[in-house]
Design a protein around this motif. Structure first.
Motif, PDB file in Angstrom:
ATOM      1  N   ASP A 184       0.858  -1.189   0.000  1.00 38.64           N
ATOM      2  CA  ASP A 184       0.000   0.000   0.000  1.00 38.64           C
ATOM      3  C   ASP A 184       0.892   1.237   0.000  1.00 38.64           C
ATOM      4  O   ASP A 184       1.632   1.485   0.953  1.00 38.64           O
ATOM      5  N   ALA A 185       0.841   2.022  -1.076  1.00 40.85           N
ATOM      6  CA  ALA A 185       1.705   3.196  -1.200  1.00 40.85           C
ATOM      7  C   ALA A 185       1.397   4.235  -0.111  1.00 40.85           C
ATOM      8  O   ALA A 185       2.285   5.012   0.275  1.00 40.85           O
ATOM      9  N   ASP A 186       0.155   4.239   0.375  1.00 37.19           N
ATOM     10  CA  ASP A 186      -0.230   5.215   1.399  1.00 37.19           C
ATOM     11  C   ASP A 186       0.044   4.731   2.818  1.00 37.19           C
ATOM     12  O   ASP A 186       0.005   5.528   3.756  1.00 37.19           O
ATOM     13  N   LYS A 187       0.288   3.427   2.981  1.00 38.44           N
ATOM     14  CA  LYS A 187       0.554   2.875   4.319  1.00 38.44           C
ATOM     15  C   LYS A 187       1.752   1.934   4.234  1.00 38.44           C
ATOM     16  O   LYS A 187       1.590   0.744   3.977  1.00 38.44           O
ATOM     17  N   CYS A 191       0.770 -11.037   5.274  1.00 37.48           N
ATOM     18  CA  CYS A 191      -0.151 -11.299   4.160  1.00 37.48           C
ATOM     19  C   CYS A 191       0.378 -12.483   3.353  1.00 37.48           C
ATOM     20  O   CYS A 191       1.319 -12.349   2.563  1.00 37.48           O
ATOM     21  N   ALA A 192      -0.234 -13.644   3.560  1.00 34.38           N
ATOM     22  CA  ALA A 192       0.229 -14.864   2.889  1.00 34.38           C
ATOM     23  C   ALA A 192       0.075 -14.770   1.377  1.00 34.38           C
ATOM     24  O   ALA A 192       0.907 -15.279   0.618  1.00 34.38           O
ATOM     25  N   GLU A 193      -0.999 -14.114   0.940  1.00 33.27           N
ATOM     26  CA  GLU A 193      -1.232 -14.008  -0.501  1.00 33.27           C
ATOM     27  C   GLU A 193      -0.133 -13.191  -1.173  1.00 33.27           C
ATOM     28  O   GLU A 193       0.379 -13.561  -2.224  1.00 33.27           O
ATOM     29  N   ALA A 194       0.222 -12.060  -0.561  1.00 34.88           N
ATOM     30  CA  ALA A 194       1.268 -11.209  -1.139  1.00 34.88           C
ATOM     31  C   ALA A 194       2.598 -11.947  -1.197  1.00 34.88           C
ATOM     32  O   ALA A 194       3.331 -11.854  -2.189  1.00 34.88           O
ATOM     33  N   LYS A 195       2.904 -12.705  -0.145  1.00 35.60           N
ATOM     34  CA  LYS A 195       4.153 -13.475  -0.135  1.00 35.60           C
ATOM     35  C   LYS A 195       4.172 -14.510  -1.253  1.00 35.60           C
ATOM     36  O   LYS A 195       5.204 -14.766  -1.875  1.00 35.60           O
ATOM     37  N   ALA A 196       3.018 -15.130  -1.495  1.00 27.88           N
ATOM     38  CA  ALA A 196       2.947 -16.152  -2.536  1.00 27.88           C
ATOM     39  C   ALA A 196       3.126 -15.550  -3.925  1.00 27.88           C
ATOM     40  O   ALA A 196       3.676 -16.185  -4.830  1.00 27.88           O
ATOM     41  N   ILE A 197       2.654 -14.298  -4.088  1.00 28.84           N
ATOM     42  CA  ILE A 197       2.710 -13.654  -5.401  1.00 28.84           C
ATOM     43  C   ILE A 197       4.056 -12.987  -5.660  1.00 28.84           C
ATOM     44  O   ILE A 197       4.509 -12.901  -6.809  1.00 28.84           O
ATOM     45  N   ASP A 198       4.740 -12.515  -4.605  1.00 27.20           N
ATOM     46  CA  ASP A 198       5.975 -11.741  -4.765  1.00 27.20           C
ATOM     47  C   ASP A 198       6.993 -12.361  -5.726  1.00 27.20           C
ATOM     48  O   ASP A 198       7.557 -11.657  -6.564  1.00 27.20           O
ATOM     49  N   PRO A 199       7.263 -13.684  -5.676  1.00 28.47           N
ATOM     50  CA  PRO A 199       8.296 -14.249  -6.564  1.00 28.47           C
ATOM     51  C   PRO A 199       7.965 -14.142  -8.054  1.00 28.47           C
ATOM     52  O   PRO A 199       8.870 -14.251  -8.893  1.00 28.47           O
ATOM     53  N   VAL A 200       6.685 -13.937  -8.375  1.00 31.82           N
ATOM     54  CA  VAL A 200       6.326 -13.918  -9.803  1.00 31.82           C
ATOM     55  C   VAL A 200       5.782 -12.559 -10.242  1.00 31.82           C
ATOM     56  O   VAL A 200       5.266 -12.432 -11.352  1.00 31.82           O
ATOM     57  N   CYS A 250      -0.228  -4.205   3.336  1.00 32.47           N
ATOM     58  CA  CYS A 250      -0.767  -4.641   2.049  1.00 32.47           C
ATOM     59  C   CYS A 250      -2.064  -3.888   1.815  1.00 32.47           C
ATOM     60  O   CYS A 250      -2.734  -3.471   2.768  1.00 32.47           O
ATOM     61  N   VAL A 251      -2.450  -3.702   0.553  1.00 31.68           N
ATOM     62  CA  VAL A 251      -3.699  -2.988   0.265  1.00 31.68           C
ATOM     63  C   VAL A 251      -4.919  -3.733   0.794  1.00 31.68           C
ATOM     64  O   VAL A 251      -6.008  -3.155   0.892  1.00 31.68           O
ATOM     65  N   CYS A 252      -4.772  -5.015   1.150  1.00 30.78           N
ATOM     66  CA  CYS A 252      -5.896  -5.761   1.709  1.00 30.78           C
ATOM     67  C   CYS A 252      -6.159  -5.365   3.157  1.00 30.78           C
ATOM     68  O   CYS A 252      -7.167  -5.763   3.734  1.00 30.78           O
ATOM     69  N   GLY A 253      -5.227  -4.607   3.763  1.00 32.81           N
ATOM     70  CA  GLY A 253      -5.418  -4.149   5.127  1.00 32.81           C
ATOM     71  C   GLY A 253      -4.524  -4.819   6.141  1.00 32.81           C
ATOM     72  O   GLY A 253      -4.365  -4.331   7.258  1.00 32.81           O
TER      73      GLY A 253
END
Length: 214
Positions: free
Chosen positions: A153-156, A169-178, A160-163
């Motif tokens: 989240d650029a403002d926080k 944030c497990a989802e963000a970690k899973a996506i980061d490598p790709v 993560c933008v999900c809050g």
């Protein structure tokens, strides 16, 4: 509030409440674009239940998409291997054909040469390549949607933008490598869209819905 969706047809639209793509069949331009799952969330006094329900919904969607992604990655890898083998075989045949045309063109009927170029093997190879490309596009579109929902989240800072906090944030970690691969895929397909060619961007991508490039 009115919407611009087509009436009296089954379609997928983004729910204004949970933001997920859900099935709708609108009968009026004033119908609420709120899915059946979220109708119980309408009203300011239901925000806590709404947030809890949305969290469960997105966890389920994410789990389903992860399973589908793994299946499509496996199928895509197999398709790519088959495509590479076919391309290698076709390249060999093209070389043979080029030698034939260069050395015996005067003795070779043109219809026969065209027949070699248009035989079933070439058509099957083209079809396999197209299917493999579409499978890759489908998988990347799924990851792209998740990356939109889970990124810094650029403002926080550190969130993560999900809050959730970024480290949790497990989802963000899973996506980061790709993420880089997804960005490269997105830009490539935006160029294809801009050039009027077949692209793999999903219908809800900004470049498709508004013509705005990322």
């Amino acid at each position: 509030m009115t919407h611009a969706y087509e009436l009296h047809v089954d379609l997928l639209a983004q729910c204004f409440c949970c933001r997920s793509r859900q099935p709708f069949n609108f009968t009026s331009a004033t119908d609420q674009v709120v899915c059946s799952f979220c109708t119980r969330h309408v009203g300011s006094d239901k925000s806590e239940r709404r947030d809890q329900d949305h969290l469960r919904l997105w966890v389920e969607i994410f789990s389903d998409e992860q399973a589908m992604h793994r299946a499509y990655v496996a199928a895509t890898q197999q398709g790519i291997a088959e495509r590479d083998a076919t391309i290698e075989d076709l390249s060999s045949r093209v070389t043979e054909l080029a030698d034939l045309v260069a050395g015996q063109f005067d003795e070779t009927p043109s219809d026969g040469v065209r027949g070699l170029l248009q035989n079933d093997l070439v058509k099957r190879a083209e079809r396999k390549t197209e299917l493999a490309s579409r499978q890759i596009d489908w998988a990347m579109a799924v990851i792209w949607r998740l990356s939109v929902l889970h990124h810094d989240d650029a403002d926080k800072p550190l969130y993560c933008v999900c809050g959730r906090r970024a480290p949790s944030c497990a989802e963000a970690k899973a996506i980061d490598p790709v993420r880089t691969a997804v960005t490269d895929w997105e830009k490539k397909n935006e160029r294809l869209l801009l050039g009027g060619k077949r692209h793999g961007l999903p219908d809800d991508h900004p470049a498709v819905t508004t013509g705005r490039l990322a």
